[in-house]
Design a protein around this motif. Structure first.
Motif, PDB file in Angstrom:
ATOM      1  N   VAL A  34     -15.447  -7.414  -6.913  1.00 33.35           N
ATOM      2  CA  VAL A  34     -14.272  -6.651  -7.301  1.00 33.35           C
ATOM      3  C   VAL A  34     -13.077  -7.181  -6.510  1.00 33.35           C
ATOM      4  N   VAL A  35     -11.970  -7.397  -7.204  1.00 34.55           N
ATOM      5  CA  VAL A  35     -10.744  -7.869  -6.566  1.00 34.55           C
ATOM      6  C   VAL A  35     -10.052  -6.680  -5.897  1.00 34.55           C
ATOM      7  N   VAL A  36      -9.551  -6.896  -4.676  1.00 29.84           N
ATOM      8  CA  VAL A  36      -8.943  -5.818  -3.898  1.00 29.84           C
ATOM      9  C   VAL A  36      -7.484  -6.154  -3.605  1.00 29.84           C
ATOM     10  N   GLY A  37      -6.582  -5.584  -4.399  1.00 27.60           N
ATOM     11  CA  GLY A  37      -5.159  -5.817  -4.182  1.00 27.60           C
ATOM     12  C   GLY A  37      -4.558  -4.920  -3.118  1.00 27.60           C
ATOM     13  N   SER A  38      -5.308  -3.878  -2.736  1.00 27.97           N
ATOM     14  CA  SER A  38      -4.764  -2.909  -1.767  1.00 27.97           C
ATOM     15  C   SER A  38      -4.631  -3.486  -0.363  1.00 27.97           C
ATOM     16  N   VAL A  39      -5.087  -4.711  -0.145  1.00 26.63           N
ATOM     17  CA  VAL A  39      -4.875  -5.327   1.179  1.00 26.63           C
ATOM     18  C   VAL A  39      -3.380  -5.501   1.454  1.00 26.63           C
ATOM     19  N   ARG A  40      -2.572  -5.450   0.395  1.00 24.73           N
ATOM     20  CA  ARG A  40      -1.123  -5.571   0.585  1.00 24.73           C
ATOM     21  C   ARG A  40      -0.479  -4.247   0.988  1.00 24.73           C
ATOM     22  N   ASN A  41      -1.244  -3.145   0.880  1.00 26.30           N
ATOM     23  CA  ASN A  41      -0.680  -1.837   1.221  1.00 26.30           C
ATOM     24  C   ASN A  41      -0.450  -1.675   2.718  1.00 26.30           C
ATOM     25  N   HIS A  42      -1.244  -2.376   3.511  1.00 24.28           N
ATOM     26  CA  HIS A  42      -1.103  -2.345   4.975  1.00 24.28           C
ATOM     27  C   HIS A  42      -0.989  -3.791   5.449  1.00 24.28           C
ATOM     28  N   ILE A  43      -0.012  -4.465   4.890  1.00 24.87           N
ATOM     29  CA  ILE A  43       0.063  -5.915   5.032  1.00 24.87           C
ATOM     30  C   ILE A  43       0.303  -6.351   6.470  1.00 24.87           C
ATOM     31  N   THR A  44       1.075  -5.584   7.234  1.00 25.51           N
ATOM     32  CA  THR A  44       1.344  -5.963   8.622  1.00 25.51           C
ATOM     33  C   THR A  44       0.089  -5.825   9.468  1.00 25.51           C
ATOM     34  N   GLU A  45      -0.627  -4.694   9.311  1.00 24.59           N
ATOM     35  CA  GLU A  45      -1.850  -4.481  10.089  1.00 24.59           C
ATOM     36  C   GLU A  45      -2.913  -5.512   9.758  1.00 24.59           C
TER      37      GLU A  45
END
Length: 240
Positions: free
Chosen positions: A133-144
């Protein structure tokens, strides 16, 4: 039918994996090799792949993205990052300017390269009889996440990929009507009713994780500004 085309048309996303299944090193290498052979603008290969096997790192990922526990429970998690650092090093070595902030085109190039590599990985995973499954939500906390993986300047996360042996069978999700997506020779207008018809199709499909109609989901998503952190992050990374 051609088996590769059949595989592509049968794509499904899987979010539940056998935690006791271990991806072999050979399987992982096959996926990485296939991913790295993806098309790339001018063969620039403006991306990198971070193979996340460490459990502590994956636990931190789930802490940041609690709606995606599969990042911990899958066999392996791959983080695809757009990488303009490599060409920055080339510019320094050749003592020439690195004018990537003059246009958004370098961001589009790097994001596209990373996305194509990710898609090749998805295809390779399915060819091995596994799921992802592709996970685009890694960009939601991009700095961390950038800090978590020690990303240098000129590098940014695009998406992740959870890979493993599925434990829950998924049905093939219906796509938008062809008339709303495919155009011949010129962009063509279409009847909005086709989109409303798709709402009904998706309602009948009844995926448990969907709580809104397709149109309501995106009307709500795009009615307000989101992820404003991304702009400031890209500036810090010397990309804007």
């Amino acid at each position: 039918m051609n088996t590769i085309i059949e595989q592509l048309k049968s794509h499904r996303s899987y979010r539940h994996f056998d935690e006791n299944y271990t991806l072999t090193q050979n399987q992982l290498q096959e996926i990485l090799d296939a991913s790295r052979q993806a098309p790339s603008w001018m063969n620039g290969q403006a991306y990198s792949i971070i193979v996340v096997q460490n459990q502590a790192l994956r636990e931190k990922l789930v802490t940041l993205n609690p709606n995606n526990p599969h990042m911990l429970h899958s066999s392996v998690f791959l983080l695809f990052v757009a990488n303009l650092k490599r060409t920055q090093m080339v510019a320094v070595k050749n003592k020439v300017p690195y004018a990537i902030t003059d246009s958004l085109n370098p961001l589009l190039i790097a994001t596209t390269d990373a996305s194509l590599a990710l898609q090749n990985a998805v295809i390779a995973v399915e060819a091995l009889g596994l799921g992802s499954v592709v996970v685009g939500s890694v960009r939601n906390h991009i700095t961390e996440i950038s800090t978590l993986f020690n990303l240098p300047d000129y590098v940014y996360p695009v998406a992740g990929l959870s890979i493993g042996k599925p434990t829950v069978e998924m049905h093939i999700k219906p796509r938008l009507p062809e008339e709303t997506v495919v155009h011949y020779d010129t962009y063509q207008e279409y009847d909005y009713q086709l989109i409303e018809d798709y709402d009904q199709i998706m309602e009948e499909f009844a995926e448990a994780r969907e709580t809104k109609s397709w149109t309501k989901k995106f009307a709500d998503y795009y009615k307000e500004a989101r992820n404003s952190e991304l702009n400031s992050y890209l500036k810090e990374q010397k990309l804007l």
